[in-house]
Design an enzyme around this catalytic site. Structure first.
Site, PDB file in Angstrom:
ATOM      1  N   THR A 185       0.840  -1.163   0.019  1.00 52.60           N
ATOM      2  CA  THR A 185       0.054  -0.056  -0.096  1.00 52.60           C
ATOM      3  C   THR A 185       0.972   1.350   0.147  1.00 52.60           C
ATOM      4  O   THR A 185       1.777   1.198   0.757  1.00 52.60           O
ATOM      5  CB  THR A 185      -0.869   0.150   1.172  1.00 52.60           C
ATOM      6  OG1 THR A 185      -1.713  -0.964   1.115  1.00 52.60           O
ATOM      7  CG2 THR A 185      -1.719   1.225   1.304  1.00 52.60           C
ATOM      8  N   GLN A 192      -4.004  -6.794  -7.133  1.00 51.36           N
ATOM      9  CA  GLN A 192      -4.463  -7.419  -5.953  1.00 51.36           C
ATOM     10  C   GLN A 192      -5.594  -6.775  -5.474  1.00 51.36           C
ATOM     11  O   GLN A 192      -5.995  -5.475  -5.272  1.00 51.36           O
ATOM     12  CB  GLN A 192      -3.666  -7.159  -4.705  1.00 51.36           C
ATOM     13  CG  GLN A 192      -3.909  -8.048  -3.507  1.00 51.36           C
ATOM     14  CD  GLN A 192      -2.987  -7.652  -2.197  1.00 51.36           C
ATOM     15  OE1 GLN A 192      -3.248  -6.562  -1.691  1.00 51.36           O
ATOM     16  NE2 GLN A 192      -2.363  -8.717  -1.814  1.00 51.36           N
ATOM     17  N   HIS A 218      -6.882 -10.790  -1.964  1.00 51.79           N
ATOM     18  CA  HIS A 218      -5.818 -10.661  -0.478  1.00 51.79           C
ATOM     19  C   HIS A 218      -6.910 -11.217   0.340  1.00 51.79           C
ATOM     20  O   HIS A 218      -7.887 -10.964   0.727  1.00 51.79           O
ATOM     21  CB  HIS A 218      -6.087  -9.167  -0.532  1.00 51.79           C
ATOM     22  CG  HIS A 218      -4.978  -8.606   0.823  1.00 51.79           C
ATOM     23  ND1 HIS A 218      -4.305  -9.546   1.569  1.00 51.79           N
ATOM     24  CD2 HIS A 218      -4.409  -7.504   1.039  1.00 51.79           C
ATOM     25  CE1 HIS A 218      -3.542  -9.189   2.433  1.00 51.79           C
ATOM     26  NE2 HIS A 218      -3.628  -7.668   1.975  1.00 51.79           N
ATOM     27  N   ASN A 278      -3.420 -10.772   6.452  1.00 55.51           N
ATOM     28  CA  ASN A 278      -2.954  -9.492   7.034  1.00 55.51           C
ATOM     29  C   ASN A 278      -4.329  -8.845   7.745  1.00 55.51           C
ATOM     30  O   ASN A 278      -4.385  -7.456   7.924  1.00 55.51           O
ATOM     31  CB  ASN A 278      -2.479  -8.579   5.991  1.00 55.51           C
ATOM     32  CG  ASN A 278      -1.316  -9.027   5.650  1.00 55.51           C
ATOM     33  OD1 ASN A 278      -0.806 -10.158   6.130  1.00 55.51           O
ATOM     34  ND2 ASN A 278      -0.372  -8.132   4.719  1.00 55.51           N
ATOM     35  N   TYR A 331      -7.592  -8.612   6.943  1.00 46.95           N
ATOM     36  CA  TYR A 331      -8.710  -7.813   5.993  1.00 46.95           C
ATOM     37  C   TYR A 331      -9.859  -8.812   5.944  1.00 46.95           C
ATOM     38  O   TYR A 331      -9.861  -9.915   6.517  1.00 46.95           O
ATOM     39  CB  TYR A 331      -7.986  -7.294   4.775  1.00 46.95           C
ATOM     40  CG  TYR A 331      -7.142  -6.296   4.950  1.00 46.95           C
ATOM     41  CD1 TYR A 331      -7.338  -5.038   5.575  1.00 46.95           C
ATOM     42  CD2 TYR A 331      -5.677  -6.581   4.710  1.00 46.95           C
ATOM     43  CE1 TYR A 331      -6.343  -4.372   5.862  1.00 46.95           C
ATOM     44  CE2 TYR A 331      -4.724  -5.640   4.786  1.00 46.95           C
ATOM     45  CZ  TYR A 331      -5.099  -4.088   5.726  1.00 46.95           C
ATOM     46  OH  TYR A 331      -3.991  -3.428   5.833  1.00 46.95           O
ATOM     47  N   ARG A 342      -3.670 -14.669  -1.752  1.00 44.35           N
ATOM     48  CA  ARG A 342      -2.574 -14.515  -0.664  1.00 44.35           C
ATOM     49  C   ARG A 342      -3.226 -14.631   0.645  1.00 44.35           C
ATOM     50  O   ARG A 342      -4.212 -14.366   0.882  1.00 44.35           O
ATOM     51  CB  ARG A 342      -2.077 -13.061  -0.624  1.00 44.35           C
ATOM     52  CG  ARG A 342      -0.724 -12.879   0.101  1.00 44.35           C
ATOM     53  CD  ARG A 342      -0.408 -11.395   0.013  1.00 44.35           C
ATOM     54  NE  ARG A 342       0.902 -11.256   0.332  1.00 44.35           N
ATOM     55  CZ  ARG A 342       1.820 -10.356   0.868  1.00 44.35           C
ATOM     56  NH1 ARG A 342       0.996  -9.391   1.424  1.00 44.35           N
ATOM     57  NH2 ARG A 342       3.034 -10.225   0.969  1.00 44.35           N
ATOM     58  N   ASN A 359      -3.714  -6.466  12.425  1.00 43.40           N
ATOM     59  CA  ASN A 359      -4.941  -6.081  12.665  1.00 43.40           C
ATOM     60  C   ASN A 359      -6.130  -6.669  13.577  1.00 43.40           C
ATOM     61  O   ASN A 359      -7.304  -6.910  13.016  1.00 43.40           O
ATOM     62  CB  ASN A 359      -5.598  -6.017  10.833  1.00 43.40           C
ATOM     63  CG  ASN A 359      -4.977  -4.872  10.261  1.00 43.40           C
ATOM     64  OD1 ASN A 359      -4.811  -3.592  10.613  1.00 43.40           O
ATOM     65  ND2 ASN A 359      -4.865  -4.874   8.708  1.00 43.40           N
ATOM     66  N   GLY A 387       9.229  -7.119  -0.640  1.00 42.04           N
ATOM     67  CA  GLY A 387       8.494  -6.010  -0.710  1.00 42.04           C
ATOM     68  C   GLY A 387       9.420  -4.540  -0.681  1.00 42.04           C
ATOM     69  O   GLY A 387       9.455  -3.946  -1.735  1.00 42.04           O
TER      70      GLY A 387
END
Length: 358
Positions: free
Chosen positions: A30, A103, A179, A182, A184, A231, A239, A314
């Site tokens: 991001t 993504q 996605h 992480n 979400y 992913r 999170n 990354g």
């Protein structure tokens, strides 16, 4: 294999319908540099095109619907203007000889109404407020309690992913990555603390994996399994996620997904080597591994040892637009500047030097 041998990274490989010239791919990151309407810009196109020598570019998380947005200035792929913006990106990457997948990221409860175009309450599997704060235009604020999606809204959200995948391909992308990591929305359905539903999407493992499987099946049906990646980040508490049963949940998920014959699975590795070995044995197609914090020799060894087929990086790709050329030649690498990771203009985005350019 010598500890500094990177030879395994330079072998070509097929990931579904996508032919990769080597095995070093750019992970999704991001960057918060789209317009307020979620439209990618010429600056975004320049950024991605600079990094086209990576075997594959996986773009930053891109909302499949207005409800999927949680952060400021993130791109979408659910309006005609956004699709046109992504066309600039894909054209630029392809002109530079690269390959790119978009993504698809629905943030679920990791959101604040002030960051969205409609100002609505976030949605999630259950009405459980996440711990933590969200950066907004007026400063950091607590994330509000989300609204639980109804069963009909879950079906509509699956359809949003389908339409977004079609939009990505219409924009010229080589495919999409869902996605599911992480913390979400897809990950929220998998977790035991964010998902407290008592219907067919909550409770036992077979119910909690249902949304992820439905999204993957819908996207694969829409654009083809050979253009569809997923992913996951087993055991990642990011999170405010808790998973008490990773060794039951993720093998069950992979067994349910395997018949779809997706292009690849992208795993964010959080240290459980036994689970990684189990998931590697269960997955029938290409496995992309993101071993956070590991050096390139360790990642190359994952390939040579069979733990991964492809590796993603990354911050190294962020700070080195010519990462592949630098690594192959043994040239020194630029250091990433965390102060410029999120938001802003070209500084810390498109101005990292390539070899021979100060």
């Amino acid at each position: 294999m010598p500890t500094d041998d990177l030879t395994p990274l330079w072998q070509p490989i097929q990931a579904g319908d996508i032919r990769l010239p080597h095995r070093l791919v750019m992970a999704p990151m991001t960057r918060n540099r789209s317009t307020t309407e979620g439209v990618p810009t010429e600056l975004n196109a320049e950024y991605y095109a600079q990094r086209a020598s990576n075997a594959l570019i996986i773009t930053e998380g891109t909302q499949p619907s207005a409800d999927g947005q949680g952060y400021l200035l993130t791109p979408g792929i659910h309006t005609a203007e956004q699709v046109a913006g992504w066309r600039k990106v894909t054209d630029a990457v392809h002109a530079a000889g690269g390959r790119v997948v978009v993504q698809l990221m629905h943030v679920g409860r990791i959101a604040h109404p002030g960051n969205t175009p409609h100002g609505r309450q976030p949605v999630a599997p259950s009405a459980v407020r996440p711990a933590g704060v969200m950066f907004t235009a007026s400063g950091p604020q607590e994330m509000p309690r989300p609204r639980a999606l109804s069963a009909l809204e879950i079906t509509a959200t699956v359809a949003d992913f389908r339409r977004a995948a079609a939009g990505a391909v219409a924009a010229g992308a080589d495919g999409v990555e869902i996605h599911g990591a992480n913390g979400y929305l897809v990950h929220q359905f998998l977790s035991s603390n964010a998902n407290r539903r008592t219907d067919g999407y909550g409770g036992p493992v077979e119910n909690r994996i249902r949304f992820a499987v439905e999204v993957a099946a819908a996207v694969a049906d829409e654009i083809g399994p050979g253009r569809t990646g997923l992913r996951l980040s087993p055991g990642n508490p990011y999170n405010d996620i808790r998973e008490d049963d990773t060794h039951q949940l993720y093998p069950a998920l992979l067994r349910a997904l395997a018949p779809l014959d997706l292009a690849y699975l992208h795993l964010v590795h959080t240290g459980d080597e036994a689970l990684l070995d189990t998931l590697r044995s269960l997955w029938p197609t290409a496995l992309v591994l993101n071993r956070a914090g590991a050096g390139l020799p360790a990642r190359a060894k994952d390939v040579s040892d069979g733990r991964a087929d492809i590796v993603s990086v990354g911050a190294l790709a962020l700070a080195n637009p010519d990462l592949v050329e630098r690594v192959r030649s043994g040239a020194p690498l630029n250091a990433p500047d965390p102060a410029t990771f999120y938001g802003g203009g070209e500084t810390g985005y498109t101005d990292y030097p390539t070899r021979g350019r100060a």
